[in-house]
Design a protein around this motif. Structure first.
Motif, PDB file in Angstrom:
ATOM      1  N   GLY A 132      -4.210  13.032   0.945  1.00 37.08           N
ATOM      2  CA  GLY A 132      -3.876  14.152  -0.246  1.00 37.08           C
ATOM      3  C   GLY A 132      -4.860  13.775  -1.423  1.00 37.08           C
ATOM      4  N   GLU A 133      -5.206  14.770  -1.993  1.00 37.48           N
ATOM      5  CA  GLU A 133      -5.929  14.502  -3.342  1.00 37.48           C
ATOM      6  C   GLU A 133      -5.276  13.836  -4.386  1.00 37.48           C
TER       7      GLU A 133
ATOM      8  N   SER B 140       0.802  -1.106  -0.043  1.00 36.14           N
ATOM      9  CA  SER B 140      -0.067   0.095   0.014  1.00 36.14           C
ATOM     10  C   SER B 140       0.926   1.375  -0.079  1.00 36.14           C
ATOM     11  N   SER B 141       0.448   2.332  -0.689  1.00 36.91           N
ATOM     12  CA  SER B 141       1.185   3.390  -0.911  1.00 36.91           C
ATOM     13  C   SER B 141       0.075   4.697  -1.288  1.00 36.91           C
ATOM     14  N   ILE B 142       0.006   5.477  -0.340  1.00 31.81           N
ATOM     15  CA  ILE B 142      -0.923   6.513  -0.451  1.00 31.81           C
ATOM     16  C   ILE B 142      -0.405   7.957  -0.336  1.00 31.81           C
ATOM     17  N   PRO B 143      -0.638   8.981  -1.270  1.00 33.35           N
ATOM     18  CA  PRO B 143      -0.234  10.254  -1.012  1.00 33.35           C
ATOM     19  C   PRO B 143      -0.970  10.893   0.219  1.00 33.35           C
ATOM     20  N   ALA B 144      -0.125  11.505   1.076  1.00 32.56           N
ATOM     21  CA  ALA B 144      -0.732  11.820   2.398  1.00 32.56           C
ATOM     22  C   ALA B 144      -0.065  13.146   2.614  1.00 32.56           C
TER      23      ALA B 144
ATOM     24  N   ARG C 270       0.239  21.076   6.391  1.00 30.85           N
ATOM     25  CA  ARG C 270       0.021  20.777   5.139  1.00 30.85           C
ATOM     26  C   ARG C 270       1.307  20.117   4.389  1.00 30.85           C
ATOM     27  N   TRP C 271       2.110  19.358   5.234  1.00 31.66           N
ATOM     28  CA  TRP C 271       3.539  18.850   4.935  1.00 31.66           C
ATOM     29  C   TRP C 271       3.171  17.608   4.131  1.00 31.66           C
ATOM     30  N   TRP C 272       3.493  17.511   3.077  1.00 32.78           N
ATOM     31  CA  TRP C 272       3.239  16.306   2.079  1.00 32.78           C
ATOM     32  C   TRP C 272       4.222  15.194   2.523  1.00 32.78           C
TER      33      TRP C 272
END
Length: 268
Positions: free
Chosen positions: A221-222, A179-183, A189-191
């Motif tokens: 994250g979107e 699993s790998s999700i943009p967060a 609001r640090w990516w």
């Protein structure tokens, strides 16, 4: 000829005569004194005792016979009560399950309202021998589900659809190694990228300059699977390197991944 046999008979006859004479004397004396003879009292007591004993035995026998006569009836009553109790237990279990299902369905009501195209689903299986951290849900391509659709509960992100069949789909959890999700860390609001870490989520590639700390909330994250802002979890540990460009954090998932039931799937 006078033998020993005749002597014994004569002795027995004399004994009977003596006993009879004594009884007559005792009875006569009692009659003259106007009282009850001891012999009469003794035989009377013995007779009363015998009568009581026979009466008690008769009562006990009647009670035993009555109990024996009721035994089949009591057995039938006991069997009927046991069957009724078993039926009530089954009914109670069914009502408890219905109540739990109703609560689970109610828990995702707000998520269904927030995402008009969302599809409700229920977990129907886990992989044997835990070869992957995933679950199977009862919705598939016929319900508009496709690969990489995001999956969540009322508490936060659960994972993404890895494989969509016609009537069921496989969902890989956010704690699975694949699993790998943009967060992002919600406070600043640090990516970063949220990757599975077996029992937790590892937030990687966060800028070394970001002052993240324990207790910060991490959200999606979107991206392709999720819209932004869905809770992923809470930072419980921060790992910084003096020489690296990035820092990492260990995140405790917001959703209870060990007791999943009612889920919300977010079609793209």
């Amino acid at each position: 000829m006078f033998t020993y046999r005749y002597e014994r008979r004569l002795f027995a006859l004399l004994s009977v005569i003596i006993v009879a004479a004594l009884v007559a004397l005792i009875q006569g004396g009692a009659a003259r004194m106007g009282s009850m003879s001891p012999l009469t009292a003794t035989f009377g007591s013995a007779g009363a005792l015998f009568e009581n004993l026979t009466g008690a035995a008769s009562l006990g026998m009647r009670s035993a016979l009555k109990g024996a006569a009721r035994t089949p009836h009591l057995t039938r009553e006991n069997a009927a009560l046991q069957a009724k109790n078993a039926a009530l237990a089954r009914e109670n279990a069914m009502l408890q399950e219905q109540l739990a299902a109703a609560r689970g369905a109610a828990s995702i009501t707000s998520e269904m309202a927030d995402y008009p195209h969302a599809v409700p689903a229920r977990v129907i299986g886990y992989p044997p021998e835990n070869e992957s951290l995933s679950v199977t849900v009862n919705r598939g391509s016929r319900a508009g589900i496709s690969r990489d659709d995001g999956v969540m509960t009322d508490r936060g992100a659960v994972g993404r659809v890895y494989e969509a069949g016609p009537i069921a789909s496989k969902v890989v959890l956010i704690t699975d190694y694949t699993s790998s999700i943009p967060a992002m860390v919600q406070r600043g609001r640090w990516w970063g990228v949220a990757k599975g870490n077996l029992t937790s989520v590892r937030l990687e590639f966060v800028s070394q300059d970001a002052p993240i700390r324990v207790g910060d909330q991490v959200v999606t994250g979107e991206a392709r699977s999720f819209h932004s802002g869905i809770p992923i979890g809470t930072i419980v540990r921060v790992d910084r390197s003096a020489t690296g460009l990035y820092q990492t954090a260990i995140v405790k998932p917001a959703a209870d991944l060990a007791s999943l039931d009612h889920l919300v799937i977010l079609p793209k």
